[in-house]
Design an enzyme around this catalytic site. Structure first.
Site, PDB file in Angstrom:
ATOM      1  N   SER A  80       0.834  -1.195   0.000  1.00 18.65           N
ATOM      2  CA  SER A  80       0.000   0.000   0.000  1.00 18.65           C
ATOM      3  C   SER A  80       0.874   1.252   0.000  1.00 18.65           C
ATOM      4  O   SER A  80       1.584   1.535   0.960  1.00 18.65           O
ATOM      5  CB  SER A  80      -0.901   0.013   1.230  1.00 18.65           C
ATOM      6  OG  SER A  80      -1.616   1.223   1.294  1.00 18.65           O
ATOM      7  N   ASP A 134      -4.841   3.440  -2.475  1.00 14.93           N
ATOM      8  CA  ASP A 134      -6.126   3.730  -1.851  1.00 14.93           C
ATOM      9  C   ASP A 134      -6.586   5.128  -2.241  1.00 14.93           C
ATOM     10  O   ASP A 134      -5.878   6.113  -2.005  1.00 14.93           O
ATOM     11  CB  ASP A 134      -6.018   3.653  -0.326  1.00 14.93           C
ATOM     12  CG  ASP A 134      -5.859   2.232   0.177  1.00 14.93           C
ATOM     13  OD1 ASP A 134      -6.528   1.341  -0.361  1.00 14.93           O
ATOM     14  OD2 ASP A 134      -5.076   2.018   1.123  1.00 14.93           O
ATOM     15  N   HIS A 139      -7.809   0.922  -5.285  1.00 14.59           N
ATOM     16  CA  HIS A 139      -8.918   0.582  -4.388  1.00 14.59           C
ATOM     17  C   HIS A 139      -9.717   1.853  -4.116  1.00 14.59           C
ATOM     18  O   HIS A 139      -9.239   2.767  -3.447  1.00 14.59           O
ATOM     19  CB  HIS A 139      -8.312  -0.004  -3.097  1.00 14.59           C
ATOM     20  CG  HIS A 139      -9.296  -0.264  -2.007  1.00 14.59           C
ATOM     21  ND1 HIS A 139      -8.884  -0.578  -0.726  1.00 14.59           N
ATOM     22  CD2 HIS A 139     -10.648  -0.270  -1.970  1.00 14.59           C
ATOM     23  CE1 HIS A 139      -9.933  -0.755   0.043  1.00 14.59           C
ATOM     24  NE2 HIS A 139     -11.019  -0.568  -0.685  1.00 14.59           N
ATOM     25  N   GLU A 170      -9.554   3.459   8.427  1.00 15.74           N
ATOM     26  CA  GLU A 170      -9.314   3.803   9.829  1.00 15.74           C
ATOM     27  C   GLU A 170      -7.961   3.259  10.256  1.00 15.74           C
ATOM     28  O   GLU A 170      -7.603   2.141   9.921  1.00 15.74           O
ATOM     29  CB  GLU A 170     -10.422   3.229  10.722  1.00 15.74           C
ATOM     30  CG  GLU A 170     -11.818   3.738  10.381  1.00 15.74           C
ATOM     31  CD  GLU A 170     -12.901   3.090  11.220  1.00 15.74           C
ATOM     32  OE1 GLU A 170     -12.575   2.505  12.267  1.00 15.74           O
ATOM     33  OE2 GLU A 170     -14.081   3.172  10.832  1.00 15.74           O
ATOM     34  N   GLY A 171      -7.217   4.061  10.998  1.00 19.25           N
ATOM     35  CA  GLY A 171      -5.877   3.652  11.422  1.00 19.25           C
ATOM     36  C   GLY A 171      -5.884   2.931  12.759  1.00 19.25           C
ATOM     37  O   GLY A 171      -6.883   2.895  13.475  1.00 19.25           O
ATOM     38  N   GLY A 172      -4.730   2.337  13.094  1.00 19.39           N
ATOM     39  CA  GLY A 172      -4.521   1.747  14.407  1.00 19.39           C
ATOM     40  C   GLY A 172      -5.387   0.538  14.719  1.00 19.39           C
ATOM     41  O   GLY A 172      -5.778   0.332  15.870  1.00 19.39           O
ATOM     42  N   ASP A 204      -6.698  -7.170   2.686  1.00 19.53           N
ATOM     43  CA  ASP A 204      -6.119  -5.866   3.022  1.00 19.53           C
ATOM     44  C   ASP A 204      -6.427  -5.536   4.472  1.00 19.53           C
ATOM     45  O   ASP A 204      -7.587  -5.497   4.868  1.00 19.53           O
ATOM     46  CB  ASP A 204      -6.718  -4.800   2.098  1.00 19.53           C
ATOM     47  CG  ASP A 204      -6.151  -3.408   2.341  1.00 19.53           C
ATOM     48  OD1 ASP A 204      -5.269  -3.250   3.198  1.00 19.53           O
ATOM     49  OD2 ASP A 204      -6.604  -2.469   1.661  1.00 19.53           O
ATOM     50  N   GLY A 205      -5.361  -5.314   5.259  1.00 23.06           N
ATOM     51  CA  GLY A 205      -5.542  -4.871   6.638  1.00 23.06           C
ATOM     52  C   GLY A 205      -4.678  -5.633   7.617  1.00 23.06           C
ATOM     53  O   GLY A 205      -4.910  -6.806   7.874  1.00 23.06           O
TER      54      GLY A 205
END
Length: 227
Positions: free
Chosen positions: A20, A47, A78, A155-157, A185-186
């Site tokens: 990414s 993204d 994406h 969303e992060g974290g 993805d993630g």
């Protein structure tokens, strides 16, 4: 390693990595892209976020065009945006090689997939964690890729959602012998990639983990699915 997919008479396709670019150091972008090329990366994941479908905003057609001028690596775009049908043409013109849209983002999903494919670009559908895989049952013959989110998009974290592993298995069974890539993805790292691969996924988006050390972590991810 155990390979439940093969027990059902199906095989997992060749593993591919799609780092990414959102996680790259923009000040070192050319250098890092060169490292990706030297590591024989399969795709670059881009993204596109609109600040509405997801909270963040990131990248657009101009950024994709700039990336396309910098590398021969295919761009895996994406779209995390509302009404993707309004932007497919500009994203295609910018140089996308694959365009994936969210099942939840438009009532015109099939129209979008046809529009993408009519441009000679691979088309894919994305499912957020809470979207059932049954929703794509009637789209399978119009897909080149299915992207399963293992975190909430944009969303992060976040931590990897283990429930996606069963979702991958179910999607793989739905796909059958169709030539469709299954992407995840993630929070993909050296620990989460293996169960996803064994379940049937073959394309892996890695951001923060891979860009912590491109050469080393690319090798680690590839090694993790083989051991």
């Amino acid at each position: 390693m155990s390979e439940p997919i093969k027990e059902r008479g199906m095989t997992v396709k060749d593993m591919k990595l799609s780092p990414s670019i959102f996680a790259a150091d923009l000040g070192e972008l050319k250098k890092q892209i060169k490292e990706l090329e030297d590591s024989n990366i399969d795709f670059i994941h881009v993204d596109v976020m609109d600040g509405h479908f997801v909270e963040r905003m990131a990248f657009g057609a101009d950024h994709i065009k700039a990336l396309k001028s910098m590398t021969h690596i295919p761009l895996d775009v994406h779209l995390m945006i509302e009404h993707p049908e309004l932007h497919i043409e500009s994203i295609a013109d910018a140089g996308a090689d694959i365009i994936t849209i969210h099942q939840e983002s438009t009532a015109r999903v099939l129209s979008c997939l046809h529009k993408i494919r009519n441009r000679g670009i691979k088309a894919g559908i994305v499912l957020s964690p809470g979207t059932p895989e049954e929703t794509i049952k009637y789209l399978l013959d119009d897909l080149d890729m299915i992207l399963l989110m293992s975190v909430n998009p944009g969303e992060g974290g976040q931590h990897f959602l283990g429930s996606v592993v069963d979702k991958i298995k179910n999607v793989k069974a739905m796909v059958g012998d169709r030539d469709i890539d299954i992407e995840v993805d993630g929070s993909i790292d050296n620990k989460t990639i293996k169960p996803c691969y064994e379940a049937g996924a073959n394309v892996f988006v890695s951001g923060g983990y891979l860009f912590q050390g491109i050469k080393e972590h690319t090798e680690t991810l590839r090694k993790a699915v083989k051991e």
